[in-house]
Design a protein around this motif. Structure first.
Motif, PDB file in Angstrom:
ATOM      1  N   SER A  74      11.234  28.301  -9.368  1.00 61.50           N
ATOM      2  CA  SER A  74      11.409  29.367 -10.364  1.00 61.50           C
ATOM      3  C   SER A  74      11.723  28.781 -11.732  1.00 61.50           C
ATOM      4  CB  SER A  74      12.522  30.311  -9.918  1.00 61.50           C
ATOM      5  OG  SER A  74      12.185  30.959  -8.703  1.00 61.50           O
ATOM      6  N   LEU A  75      12.561  27.727 -11.749  1.00 60.22           N
ATOM      7  CA  LEU A  75      12.882  27.060 -13.011  1.00 60.22           C
ATOM      8  C   LEU A  75      11.636  26.467 -13.642  1.00 60.22           C
ATOM      9  CD1 LEU A  75      14.932  25.973 -15.074  1.00 60.22           C
ATOM     10  CD2 LEU A  75      15.241  23.982 -13.568  1.00 60.22           C
ATOM     11  N   HIS A  76      10.824  25.796 -12.831  1.00 59.09           N
ATOM     12  CA  HIS A  76       9.588  25.197 -13.358  1.00 59.09           C
ATOM     13  C   HIS A  76       8.654  26.282 -13.901  1.00 59.09           C
ATOM     14  CE1 HIS A  76      10.804  21.368 -11.781  1.00 59.09           C
ATOM     15  NE2 HIS A  76       9.653  20.803 -12.085  1.00 59.09           N
ATOM     16  N   GLU A  77       8.578  27.403 -13.196  1.00 54.02           N
ATOM     17  CA  GLU A  77       7.721  28.491 -13.662  1.00 54.02           C
ATOM     18  C   GLU A  77       8.159  29.013 -15.021  1.00 54.02           C
ATOM     19  OE1 GLU A  77       5.488  31.270 -10.471  1.00 54.02           O
ATOM     20  OE2 GLU A  77       7.669  31.271 -10.310  1.00 54.02           O
ATOM     21  N   SER A  78       9.475  29.019 -15.249  1.00 55.47           N
ATOM     22  CA  SER A  78       9.985  29.529 -16.522  1.00 55.47           C
ATOM     23  C   SER A  78       9.731  28.551 -17.668  1.00 55.47           C
ATOM     24  CB  SER A  78      11.490  29.808 -16.411  1.00 55.47           C
ATOM     25  OG  SER A  78      12.234  28.594 -16.295  1.00 55.47           O
ATOM     26  N   ILE A  83       2.274  26.265 -13.558  1.00 54.65           N
ATOM     27  CA  ILE A  83       2.633  26.324 -12.145  1.00 54.65           C
ATOM     28  C   ILE A  83       1.725  27.306 -11.422  1.00 54.65           C
ATOM     29  CG2 ILE A  83       4.392  27.076 -10.498  1.00 54.65           C
ATOM     30  CD1 ILE A  83       5.048  24.402 -11.560  1.00 54.65           C
ATOM     31  N   ASP A  84       1.103  26.829 -10.337  1.00 55.94           N
ATOM     32  CA  ASP A  84       0.207  27.643  -9.522  1.00 55.94           C
ATOM     33  C   ASP A  84       0.955  28.010  -8.242  1.00 55.94           C
ATOM     34  OD1 ASP A  84      -1.722  28.516  -7.661  1.00 55.94           O
ATOM     35  OD2 ASP A  84      -3.300  27.317  -8.580  1.00 55.94           O
ATOM     36  N   ARG A  85       1.343  29.282  -8.115  1.00 55.55           N
ATOM     37  CA  ARG A  85       2.131  29.727  -6.961  1.00 55.55           C
ATOM     38  C   ARG A  85       1.379  29.540  -5.649  1.00 55.55           C
ATOM     39  NH1 ARG A  85       7.310  30.231  -5.344  1.00 55.55           N
ATOM     40  NH2 ARG A  85       8.578  30.588  -7.177  1.00 55.55           N
ATOM     41  N   GLY A  86       0.093  29.807  -5.663  1.00 54.75           N
ATOM     42  CA  GLY A  86      -0.696  29.614  -4.454  1.00 54.75           C
ATOM     43  C   GLY A  86      -0.727  28.157  -4.040  1.00 54.75           C
ATOM     44  N   ARG A  87      -0.887  27.290  -5.015  1.00 56.59           N
ATOM     45  CA  ARG A  87      -0.878  25.849  -4.754  1.00 56.59           C
ATOM     46  C   ARG A  87       0.483  25.428  -4.213  1.00 56.59           C
ATOM     47  NH1 ARG A  87      -3.498  21.290  -3.391  1.00 56.59           N
ATOM     48  NH2 ARG A  87      -3.038  19.512  -4.721  1.00 56.59           N
ATOM     49  N   PHE A  88       1.548  25.966  -4.793  1.00 58.59           N
ATOM     50  CA  PHE A  88       2.907  25.657  -4.345  1.00 58.59           C
ATOM     51  C   PHE A  88       3.076  26.016  -2.869  1.00 58.59           C
ATOM     52  CE2 PHE A  88       7.259  26.985  -3.478  1.00 58.59           C
ATOM     53  CZ  PHE A  88       7.989  25.900  -3.935  1.00 58.59           C
ATOM     54  N   GLU A  89       2.647  27.205  -2.483  1.00 54.88           N
ATOM     55  CA  GLU A  89       2.802  27.648  -1.091  1.00 54.88           C
ATOM     56  C   GLU A  89       1.995  26.771  -0.141  1.00 54.88           C
ATOM     57  OE1 GLU A  89       4.943  29.780  -0.175  1.00 54.88           O
ATOM     58  OE2 GLU A  89       5.489  30.650  -2.105  1.00 54.88           O
ATOM     59  N   ALA A 121       2.031  21.140  -8.007  1.00 57.27           N
ATOM     60  CA  ALA A 121       1.854  22.590  -8.133  1.00 57.27           C
ATOM     61  C   ALA A 121       1.528  22.993  -9.567  1.00 57.27           C
ATOM     62  CB  ALA A 121       3.102  23.321  -7.654  1.00 57.27           C
ATOM     63  N   SER A 122       1.842  22.124 -10.519  1.00 54.65           N
ATOM     64  CA  SER A 122       1.522  22.427 -11.921  1.00 54.65           C
ATOM     65  C   SER A 122       0.096  22.024 -12.284  1.00 54.65           C
ATOM     66  CB  SER A 122       2.514  21.725 -12.857  1.00 54.65           C
ATOM     67  OG  SER A 122       2.336  20.323 -12.815  1.00 54.65           O
ATOM     68  N   ARG A 123      -0.647  21.522 -11.314  1.00 54.64           N
ATOM     69  CA  ARG A 123      -2.033  21.073 -11.517  1.00 54.64           C
ATOM     70  C   ARG A 123      -2.169  20.236 -12.796  1.00 54.64           C
ATOM     71  NH1 ARG A 123      -5.341  22.942  -7.775  1.00 54.64           N
ATOM     72  NH2 ARG A 123      -5.051  24.992  -6.816  1.00 54.64           N
TER      73      ARG A 123
END
Length: 275
Positions: A74-78, A83-89, A121-123
């Protein structure tokens, strides 16, 4: 230092050579004293647009004890929109890391996996790795490298990795830079190694003198000489064949041998190492 786009560039050198400092300059953390540090063709220091395209996994880091992988994501997303949530999962499933376990309960290897997960996840267009697989067991190492190399193949990610595990780098890198005393002393395309070094086993006729090649190191056992010679294999073979040798064999250098013999030229304390 020149890193081709889409390559996996191994950065090696003895302790204190400046590898981590160099990676920190490439990440835009440090201001250069002189010269230029260009990433994707632009100066990187205080260049937010370029820094957003870089991910850096340092060898050591500080994470608040109560943080979880979920809160870090969540911190990285902010902070970054990449950040790619699908990639993260997907990566979370592949690495099998707990999402809500406090970070203080992660092993060293799990912490390294978590940092690698967040970086991937940040591609990123450029991925900087400082001893990324230190502390990981062999199975996890293989899985992690498979993920990194998949990104290289699919997205053209450029990877610069610093490691002391030369055998591991030999299996993943296509380019290599050797550092010593704060400088890049040589760079190599590992797919060809043209114009670099070769190992030669040679036996000459009685009375014949060795000539025509640049010998960096020589050892002998009876008539059989083992040489480390500067030049590509074809050039060395042609030059030595003119001496009508009894035996001539060109042997590819391992990454470890290449490192030690290149280092020998600038670090006299390794001059007596014979492989």
């Amino acid at each position: 230092m020149h890193v081709p786009t889409g390559s996996v560039y191994g950065l090696i050198g003895p302790n204190g050579a400046g590898k981590t400092t160099l990676l920190q300059h490439i990440a835009g953390i440090y201001r250069k004293d002189s010269g230029d540090v260009l990433v994707l063709g632009q100066p990187v220091f205080e260049n937010v647009a370029i820094k957003e395209r870089i991910a850096f996994v340092p060898s050591s880091f500080y994470i608040p004890a109560r943080a979880t992988l979920k809160s870090l994501a969540s911190l990285h997303e902010s902070i970054t929109p990449r950040i790619d949530r699908g990639r993260f999962e997907t990566l979370l499933d592949n690495l099998n890391l707990p999402l809500t376990l406090p970070f203080r309960k992660f092993s060293k290897g799990m912490q390294k996996q978590a940092m690698l997960l967040l970086a991937l996840a940040s591609r990123p267009d450029v991925l900087l790795l400082d001893e990324p697989m230190d502390g990981l067991d062999p199975l996890v190492r293989k899985t992690a490298w498979s993920i990194v190399l998949s990104d290289v193949a699919e997205f053209g990610t450029t990877v610069i990795v610093s490691s002391h595990n030369l055998r591991e780098l030999e299996g993943v890198c296509d380019h290599l830079g050797i550092m010593a005393e704060g400088q890049i002393i040589s760079e190599h395309d590992l797919l060809s190694l043209d114009g670099s070094l070769v190992k030669v086993q040679l036996a000459l006729p009685d009375g014949a003198e060795l000539s025509g090649v640049d010998v960096l190191h020589e050892s002998a056992e009876g008539r059989l000489r083992t040489l480390i010679v500067r030049g590509n294999a074809d050039q060395v073979r042609t030059a030595l064949s003119a001496l009508n040798p009894v035996l001539l064999e060109i042997i590819p250098l391992s990454l470890e041998e290449l490192f030690l013999y290149e280092l020998n030229e600038v670090s006299p304390h390794v001059k007596n190492i014979v492989l």
